[in-house]
Design a protein around this motif. Structure first.
Motif: not given
Length: 582
Positions: A95-104, A139-148, A83-84
């Motif tokens: 952040r949104v780019k990595i977050y979206n990839l996490g959903f996929v 982890s991609m979702l969790a790592a970036n959701s709070a930052a978004i 996650v780090v």
């Protein structure tokens, strides 16, 4: 528009209705994502009996215990390790780019899990492998959701937003237990299929509606830091996983040379990692963020709180399924589902307290809400400590609700304090570091809780079980063999909704030699709970005493974060940014 020299870059906070709408879109989408990720960490626990029946594997056989442990702990281990890295990558690439990839990634892994073509051990390996990928997406979702969310919401509303988000994480952990019990009744594959429509909808929604409002911080990837951190932390968490298992006649595996080597080697690699991070120009782990008091206190108390609470879910499940529910007339096969139902006050307490304390902390500061929540959290363990094993449910429900209220009061203000205390360009790294400490605390907590429980049981269970079986017709030899088996088998049997005595007697071939009356007595709903109550209580005393002490320590440390709003305003403050860069 001119900017003042030396000021850290800032992102404009939209005040228009469109900006308000975007805040709600970001909150709804990220909350759905972390709920789904958290739910999948627990949904498998209750569905494990159906999953192992479906693939034709006995999870309690000594040679298969490792598969069972990896199904339980592998998901959390991957999230703790990666996650780090993924939060830092969000700072660099968006952040949104990595977050979206996490959903996929999460959705694709869910599809592959549900299509397991094998049986037996090969099927188990298929599931464990794709669970790793699923956890990577989570982890991609969790790592970036709070930052978004921190990017989307102004400082005065972050506590509320992060409170809702954190509430979804906690709710997912316990609602997953109920969902797993319901879905497994029809087909174990539904446990994984349920993520697919949510994942597809969330992916499309995020792709078209989310935008990178945050400050991007282009940098080189710290490859040596990534490698040493991932291998070092993995070695420690894998060693903890195998430390729970019996080894060479010992109750647990802490004397196993491989476990010792994993702990020592992992610690050495993390020391190398810390040395690398102090020298590299663009480190993975922003050690300089620890110069910010609110960040340091928030991260350390988060780790301590998860260490105190992370394994609680398993202890309560075993307590309910192995003792309380059978004593109150529930068949073992029904206990996984009903355990989830009886644990709902814990979820309700968190879900009510989280957003409320987050909103109030936006106005009055995080210090007293977070510290008071930790104090209530510690007191709930003191209450659980004095409960009898066969407790009155109302007292149990009130205590676990208090536990949920305490951790909810703490989590939202603490998250807001941490995320608002760091410069904007490091929010992804800060979110990842916060999540790494929390996930590591959870993984270690499971190992510590199981070790304390097993240690408490091992001191009295062999003698108690041997004598109890021998008194009801089981041969002395068979009773001694069953009594000397590692207690972990009985714990896992109870957790999987299997009558432990029936399973152990069948494995030893001792059922056929018993009279019908003794068979009925030994394999009934009351024999094992009454037999194990005393030894189990020894384990509970150890576990809850340690958790109460950790909660009290976290409450005291939380008071050191400072008071009022200054910590929350450090996110974009020039001195804070300069302090991190220096």
């Amino acid at each position: 528009m001119s900017s003042q020299p030396g000021r850290a870059p800032r992102t404009a906070r939209p005040r228009s209705p469109q900006g308000e709408r975007y805040q709600w879109v970001a909150l709804a989408n990220t909350t759905m994502a972390v709920f789904m990720s958290s739910l999948d960490g627990s949904i498998v626990i209750i569905a494990l009996p159906a999953i192992f029946r479906g693939i034709g594997l006995d999870p309690l056989a000594p040679e298969n215990i490792a598969y069972l442990l990896w199904m339980i702990m592998g998901y959390r281990l991957v999230q703790a390790v990666f996650v780090v890295n993924l939060g830092r990558l969000g700072d660099i690439l968006g952040r949104v780019k990595i977050y979206n990839l996490g959903f996929v990634v999460f959705t694709v892994a869910s599809i592959l899990l549900s299509l397991d073509p094998f049986t037996g051990s090969r099927a188990a390996l298929w599931l464990i492998g794709w669970r790793f990928l699923q956890a990577f997406g989570g982890s991609m979702l969790a790592a970036n959701s709070a930052a978004i969310l921190t990017d989307a919401f102004p400082r005065e509303r972050r506590g509320f937003a992060l409170g809702v988000n954190q509430g979804a994480v906690f709710a997912g952990q316990f609602i997953g237990l109920t969902a797993g019990g319901l879905l497994a009744v029809w087909d174990w594959r539904l446990v994984f299929w349920v993520n697919v429509p949510v994942g597809i909808a969330g992916t499309l929604w995020a792709y078209f509606k989310l935008r990178d409002n945050g400050v991007r911080h282009p940098a080189r990837i710290d490859w040596w830091g990534n490698v040493t951190f991932a291998i070092g932390l993995s070695a420690i968490l894998v060693a903890v996983t195998y430390g729970i298992q019996s080894y060479d006649g010992h109750t647990m595996g802490w004397s196993n040379p491989a476990v010792i080597a994993g702990l020592a080697g992992g610690a050495a690699l993390l020391a190398v990692f810390a040395a690398i991070e102090r020298r590299v120009a663009e480190p993975l782990f922003q050690l300089r963020l620890f110069r910010i008091r609110a960040f340091t206190v928030g991260v350390l108390t988060g780790f301590t709180a998860r260490l105190a609470q992370g394994g609680l879910q398993f202890v309560l499940i075993i307590w309910l399924q192995g003792i309380w529910l059978p004593l109150h007339g529930y068949d073992y096969s029904q206990t996984p589902f009903w355990a989830a139902i009886f644990l709902l006050p814990l979820t309700a307490g968190f879900f009510i307290a989280g957003p409320l304390s987050g909103t109030l902390s936006d106005r009055f500061g995080a210090r007293w809400f977070a510290s008071g929540g930790m104090l209530l959290f510690a007191l709930s363990f003191v209450g659980l400590l004095v409960l009898p094993v066969n407790f009155p449910y109302l007292a149990f429900a009130l205590l676990i609700a208090l536990n949920g209220v305490g951790i909810g009061m703490y989590s939202s203000p603490n998250s807001s304090s941490v995320m608002s205390s760091v410069p904007a360009q490091y929010r992804g790294a800060a979110s990842g570091m916060r999540s790494t400490f929390q996930n590591s605390g959870t993984s270690l907590s499971i190992g510590v809780f199981f070790s304390l429980m097993i240690g408490g049981l091992a001191s009295t269970l062999p003698h108690t079980l041997t004598n109890g079986l021998a008194q009801h017709g089981v041969s002395q030899q068979a009773a001694a063999q069953i009594g000397n088996l590692p207690p972990v088998s009985s714990l896992f049997a109870a957790m999987l909704g299997v009558n432990p005595v029936h399973y152990l007697l069948a494995q030893q071939g001792a059922l056929s030699s018993l009279t019908q009356a003794n068979q009925k007595l030994l394999t009934g709903r009351e024999f094992f709970p009454n037999l194990i109550s005393g030894p189990f209580h020894n384990g509970l005393v150890l576990v809850f005493a340690v958790s109460a002490a950790l909660g009290l320590i976290a409450a005291v440390v939380s008071l050191m974060r400072g008071s009022g709003q200054p910590a929350a305003e450090a996110a974009d403050h020039p001195t804070a940014a300069a302090g991190v860069r220096s």
